[in-house]
Design a protein around this motif. Structure first.
Motif, PDB file in Angstrom:
ATOM      1  N   GLU A 210       0.834  -1.208   0.000  1.00 53.36           N
ATOM      2  CA  GLU A 210       0.000   0.000   0.000  1.00 53.36           C
ATOM      3  C   GLU A 210       0.873   1.264   0.000  1.00 53.36           C
ATOM      4  N   GLU A 211       1.930   1.241   0.797  1.00 52.73           N
ATOM      5  CA  GLU A 211       2.828   2.393   0.864  1.00 52.73           C
ATOM      6  C   GLU A 211       3.561   2.599  -0.458  1.00 52.73           C
ATOM      7  N   LEU A 212       3.903   1.507  -1.119  1.00 56.31           N
ATOM      8  CA  LEU A 212       4.558   1.619  -2.421  1.00 56.31           C
ATOM      9  C   LEU A 212       3.612   2.231  -3.447  1.00 56.31           C
ATOM     10  N   LYS A 213       2.351   1.838  -3.378  1.00 60.83           N
ATOM     11  CA  LYS A 213       1.348   2.420  -4.261  1.00 60.83           C
ATOM     12  C   LYS A 213       1.195   3.911  -4.015  1.00 60.83           C
ATOM     13  N   ALA A 214       1.147   4.291  -2.729  1.00 61.93           N
ATOM     14  CA  ALA A 214       0.996   5.700  -2.386  1.00 61.93           C
ATOM     15  C   ALA A 214       2.161   6.525  -2.895  1.00 61.93           C
ATOM     16  N   LEU A 215       3.336   5.919  -2.935  1.00 60.29           N
ATOM     17  CA  LEU A 215       4.542   6.639  -3.354  1.00 60.29           C
ATOM     18  C   LEU A 215       4.673   6.716  -4.871  1.00 60.29           C
ATOM     19  N   HIS A 216       4.336   5.625  -5.581  1.00 57.45           N
ATOM     20  CA  HIS A 216       4.596   5.558  -7.020  1.00 57.45           C
ATOM     21  C   HIS A 216       3.332   5.462  -7.873  1.00 57.45           C
ATOM     22  N   GLY A 217       2.193   5.417  -7.222  1.00 55.79           N
ATOM     23  CA  GLY A 217       0.973   5.299  -8.003  1.00 55.79           C
ATOM     24  C   GLY A 217       0.979   4.014  -8.815  1.00 55.79           C
ATOM     25  N   ASP A 218       0.564   4.107 -10.108  1.00 53.45           N
ATOM     26  CA  ASP A 218       0.522   2.904 -10.944  1.00 53.45           C
ATOM     27  C   ASP A 218       1.723   2.825 -11.890  1.00 53.45           C
ATOM     28  N   ALA A 219       2.805   3.550 -11.561  1.00 55.30           N
ATOM     29  CA  ALA A 219       3.957   3.631 -12.457  1.00 55.30           C
ATOM     30  C   ALA A 219       4.578   2.270 -12.754  1.00 55.30           C
ATOM     31  N   PHE A 220       4.486   1.328 -11.800  1.00 57.20           N
ATOM     32  CA  PHE A 220       5.124   0.033 -11.984  1.00 57.20           C
ATOM     33  C   PHE A 220       4.151  -1.055 -12.443  1.00 57.20           C
ATOM     34  N   VAL A 221       2.884  -0.750 -12.524  1.00 57.00           N
ATOM     35  CA  VAL A 221       1.891  -1.747 -12.931  1.00 57.00           C
ATOM     36  C   VAL A 221       2.133  -2.149 -14.384  1.00 57.00           C
ATOM     37  N   GLY A 222       2.219  -3.464 -14.586  1.00 55.89           N
ATOM     38  CA  GLY A 222       2.405  -3.977 -15.938  1.00 55.89           C
ATOM     39  C   GLY A 222       3.798  -3.805 -16.491  1.00 55.89           C
ATOM     40  N   GLN A 223       4.721  -3.290 -15.687  1.00 55.29           N
ATOM     41  CA  GLN A 223       6.087  -3.057 -16.168  1.00 55.29           C
ATOM     42  C   GLN A 223       6.958  -4.299 -15.927  1.00 55.29           C
ATOM     43  N   PRO A 224       7.943  -4.524 -16.777  1.00 50.86           N
ATOM     44  CA  PRO A 224       8.858  -5.659 -16.570  1.00 50.86           C
ATOM     45  C   PRO A 224       9.726  -5.429 -15.337  1.00 50.86           C
ATOM     46  N   GLU A 225      10.286  -6.507 -14.850  1.00 48.21           N
ATOM     47  CA  GLU A 225      11.036  -6.468 -13.596  1.00 48.21           C
ATOM     48  C   GLU A 225      12.201  -5.493 -13.630  1.00 48.21           C
ATOM     49  N   GLU A 226      12.867  -5.381 -14.769  1.00 46.42           N
ATOM     50  CA  GLU A 226      14.035  -4.510 -14.812  1.00 46.42           C
ATOM     51  C   GLU A 226      13.673  -3.042 -14.580  1.00 46.42           C
ATOM     52  N   VAL A 227      12.417  -2.703 -14.744  1.00 44.22           N
ATOM     53  CA  VAL A 227      11.986  -1.321 -14.535  1.00 44.22           C
ATOM     54  C   VAL A 227      11.846  -1.008 -13.039  1.00 44.22           C
ATOM     55  N   TRP A 228      11.314  -1.951 -12.280  1.00 44.26           N
ATOM     56  CA  TRP A 228      10.965  -1.652 -10.887  1.00 44.26           C
ATOM     57  C   TRP A 228      11.801  -2.366  -9.826  1.00 44.26           C
ATOM     58  N   LEU A 229      12.578  -3.383 -10.190  1.00 45.79           N
ATOM     59  CA  LEU A 229      13.223  -4.227  -9.175  1.00 45.79           C
ATOM     60  C   LEU A 229      14.129  -3.426  -8.234  1.00 45.79           C
ATOM     61  N   ASP A 230      15.029  -2.616  -8.774  1.00 43.52           N
ATOM     62  CA  ASP A 230      15.961  -1.887  -7.913  1.00 43.52           C
ATOM     63  C   ASP A 230      15.216  -0.946  -6.966  1.00 43.52           C
ATOM     64  N   GLU A 231      14.241  -0.222  -7.507  1.00 45.10           N
ATOM     65  CA  GLU A 231      13.495   0.740  -6.696  1.00 45.10           C
ATOM     66  C   GLU A 231      12.686   0.045  -5.611  1.00 45.10           C
ATOM     67  N   VAL A 232      12.017  -1.031  -5.975  1.00 41.35           N
ATOM     68  CA  VAL A 232      11.185  -1.742  -4.997  1.00 41.35           C
ATOM     69  C   VAL A 232      12.061  -2.440  -3.952  1.00 41.35           C
ATOM     70  N   ARG A 233      13.188  -2.971  -4.390  1.00 39.52           N
ATOM     71  CA  ARG A 233      14.094  -3.631  -3.441  1.00 39.52           C
ATOM     72  C   ARG A 233      14.560  -2.647  -2.366  1.00 39.52           C
ATOM     73  N   ALA A 234      15.001  -1.474  -2.766  1.00 35.61           N
ATOM     74  CA  ALA A 234      15.471  -0.479  -1.799  1.00 35.61           C
ATOM     75  C   ALA A 234      14.337  -0.035  -0.868  1.00 35.61           C
ATOM     76  N   PHE A 235      13.158   0.181  -1.459  1.00 36.02           N
ATOM     77  CA  PHE A 235      12.004   0.620  -0.665  1.00 36.02           C
ATOM     78  C   PHE A 235      11.595  -0.451   0.335  1.00 36.02           C
ATOM     79  N   ALA A 236      11.512  -1.692  -0.127  1.00 33.95           N
ATOM     80  CA  ALA A 236      11.057  -2.787   0.733  1.00 33.95           C
ATOM     81  C   ALA A 236      12.058  -3.073   1.847  1.00 33.95           C
ATOM     82  N   THR A 237      13.351  -3.042   1.509  1.00 29.19           N
ATOM     83  CA  THR A 237      14.378  -3.299   2.524  1.00 29.19           C
ATOM     84  C   THR A 237      14.319  -2.250   3.623  1.00 29.19           C
ATOM     85  N   GLN A 238      14.176  -0.994   3.229  1.00 29.76           N
ATOM     86  CA  GLN A 238      14.098   0.073   4.218  1.00 29.76           C
ATOM     87  C   GLN A 238      12.843  -0.052   5.073  1.00 29.76           C
ATOM     88  N   ALA A 239      11.725  -0.425   4.453  1.00 30.69           N
ATOM     89  CA  ALA A 239      10.482  -0.603   5.201  1.00 30.69           C
ATOM     90  C   ALA A 239      10.624  -1.719   6.232  1.00 30.69           C
TER      91      ALA A 239
END
Length: 579
Positions: A210-239
């Motif tokens: 939910e927090e990732l959605k609030a931060l990035h909206g739908d920017a990562f929906v339907g996108q391949p892994e190489e687009v979002w993996l680094d960003e989501v990894r850093a966000f999730a690890t910090q969370a």
């Protein structure tokens, strides 16, 4: 003031006098001479092995040395008697005033029991260090209790301590975390998702999605892994790390440093550590022997880059690079410990799970090699915790998915009960945590028994104050050395053991000894209280006699002070009233 150390100094002084008088040859090594409580309390207050360890190098009979030593010790005002036992052991009984002086010391000196043994040596205690892929679970609770109490114990004994958490954010598990959070992110957008085997399905990731959605909206929906993996990894690890910090804070733990494994990659730090070993001739290309026992079907001999860990006590040499040129998991661990050495620590302590048993020798070998043997590494392995309730194995967390969280445990029993009970066994022994037993009010529950002793003394002091007594520790200390009845000596002796216990526990890195000692101290307090029920002269509160009460309350007040110090080391808050 450590009375056992003082009496040992007396023993050494007497031995020196015997040398000067010609009764002993000079140049004897007295390092092995000890003064300790006897195994049987009926034999006295202390015992020394001086005659036994010096007899052979002195060329004399142990008993002859013991008799000469006993005569000299008996001249000291603190020694009531020195008796030779068996072939040459020497049992000592102290005058009650010696123990009364320690009760006075506990009241007069706020630092009673603290030691300068550590002499400011810098110690790094790394503990918990859970993968940042979920909340801390019940096994981590024991890591928390042992690691934080050990750090506090070492600080109490005069060391300069750093509490450190190693963030395992450099491996494949954080990629798995990112993919799991991404699924919760899609779920937050109303998509139906399915967690594949190996991902983390626990409900604790719903909020993160939910927090990732609030931060990035739908920017990562339907996108391949190489687009979002680094960003989501850093966000999730910090969370996850923020959640872990919250869990630690809930049980009173604050880390001095968080060290990221990821910071070792691509920065030359791993390479620098390995190069240091290479300069010492400890890195080479070679082929390992097949594993002992049944050889796996897919095993084949292959040349690898190896660390010659056998040169520093390991059983076999260890790979530090895979065949594809990537580092093994051992390489960043070497670099991490090299970083600690470079930061100037005199000792390193790692608190790890029991599944790291095969890791100990290789890591000790690496630290010995990197520090030229100057920095010792002690690895404390923590055995598993089994949860019970109503006589059955207990499972309670749906939110976590497959494990019981530390937060759940704390919610049920509180941080004090959790922390104390986790130290009622040595770290390498399995531990049962029975939710019914750890909350029951009985002698069989050490948490209650110790807390009750402290609360009982506080109740005595409140009642004494109502009688017109001054219960302030400074005032009680001002009364001078505490006169003790024979029945009160056992409690005073136990108070006198506190400084010695601190140094032993700190030297051995065994904080559970503090918990054991507190139970024994509480038992002596409760025992004296119960005797007072039958013998009014032993009661702390002398009805109608405030002067007698003023004198009597010094002993229980000193007991409560020592209990408070001990509980402070364990991270447990002493209570003034039982509810």
């Amino acid at each position: 003031m450590n009375l056992f150390t003082d009496i040992r100094e007396l023993v050494l002084d007497c031995l020196g006098a015997m040398v000067a008088a010609g009764g002993l040859p000079g140049g004897l090594d007295t390092a092995a001479v000890t003064v300790e409580p006897p195994r049987d309390a009926g034999h006295g207050d202390m015992a020394t092995n001086a005659a036994m360890v010096l007899a052979k190098p002195a060329g004399l009979k142990p008993r002859d040395i013991a008799e000469g030593l006993a005569a000299r010790l008996g001249e000291d005002a603190r020694i009531a008697s020195a008796e030779v036992a068996g072939p040459g052991f020497l049992n000592l009984r102290l005058e009650p005033s010696a123990w009364g002086g320690l009760v006075h010391e506990a009241l007069a000196n706020p630092a009673y029991g603290r030691s300068d043994m550590g002499a400011g040596q810098r110690v790094n205690v790394e503990f918990v260090s859970a993968n940042p892929t979920g909340p801390l679970h019940v096994a981590h609770a024991r890591h928390v209790a042992v690691g934080d109490a050990l750090a506090s114990l070492l600080d109490y004994a005069g060391y300069e301590v750093t509490r450190e958490y190693y963030i395992n954010d450099g491996g494949a598990q954080v990629d798995t975390l990112a993919r799991s959070v991404y699924l919760r992110y899609l779920e937050a957008h109303g998509e139906a998702v399915e967690f594949a085997e190996g991902t983390y399905p626990g409900d604790y990731l719903i909020d993160v999605g939910e927090e990732l959605k609030a931060l990035h909206g739908d920017a990562f929906v339907g996108q391949p892994e190489e687009v979002w993996l680094d960003e989501v990894r850093a966000f999730a690890t910090q969370a996850m790390l923020e959640g872990i910090k919250t869990d630690l804070a809930a049980v009173g733990v604050t880390m001095d440093r968080y060290f990221s494994e990821k910071s070792l990659y691509g920065t030359g730090r791993i390479e620098a550590a390995i190069e240091r070993l290479r300069d010492k001739g400890l890195i080479y290309r070679g082929v390992l022997e097949p594993p002992k026992g049944r050889v796996p079907d897919d095993w084949e001999p292959r040349e690898q880059t190896l660390f010659r860990s056998t040169a520093h006590g390991d059983d076999v040499d260890r790979p530090i690079m895979k065949s594809d040129g990537a580092w093994t998991y051992f390489a960043p661990d070497i670099a991490y410990h090299f970083d600690k050495i470079e930061r100037g620590y005199d000792q390193l302590i790692d608190v790890l799970g029991a599944d790291h048993g095969g890791y100990v020798k290789r890591m000790k070998a690496a630290v010995a090699a990197l520090s030229d043997g100057a920095v010792p590494l002690d690895v404390k392995l923590i055995q598993l915790v089994k949860l019970w309730k109503n006589g059955e194995p207990f499972k309670m967390s749906k939110r976590a998915g497959t494990f019981v969280t530390m937060a759940d445990m704390v919610e049920l029993v509180g941080p004090d009960v959790m922390r104390f009970h986790m130290l009622t066994r040595k770290n390498d022994a399995p531990l049962d945590f029975d939710f019914d037993k750890v909350t029951e009010q009985s002698k069989d529950n050490p948490v209650f028994y110790v807390q009750y002793a402290h609360a009982r003394v506080k109740s005595v002091l409140r009642k004494a104050a109502a009688m017109g007594c001054d219960t302030d520790a400074e005032t009680l200390a001002g009364q001078g050395p505490v006169p003790l009845a024979e029945e009160e000596l056992a409690l005073a002796r136990k108070i006198g053991e506190w400084p010695r216990l601190v140094e032993i526990a700190a030297r051995l890195h065994e904080p559970h000894r503090v918990a054991f000692y507190l139970y024994e101290l509480a038992s002596e307090l409760h025992g004296l209280w119960n005797r007072g029920n039958d013998e009014p002269a032993l009661r702390f509160l002398q009805e109608g006699d405030s002067a007698a009460t003023q004198a009597k309350i010094a002993l229980p007040a000193a007991t409560a002070i020592v209990i408070s110090h001990g509980l402070g080391i364990l991270g447990v808050t002493p209570v003034d009233e039982m509810r």
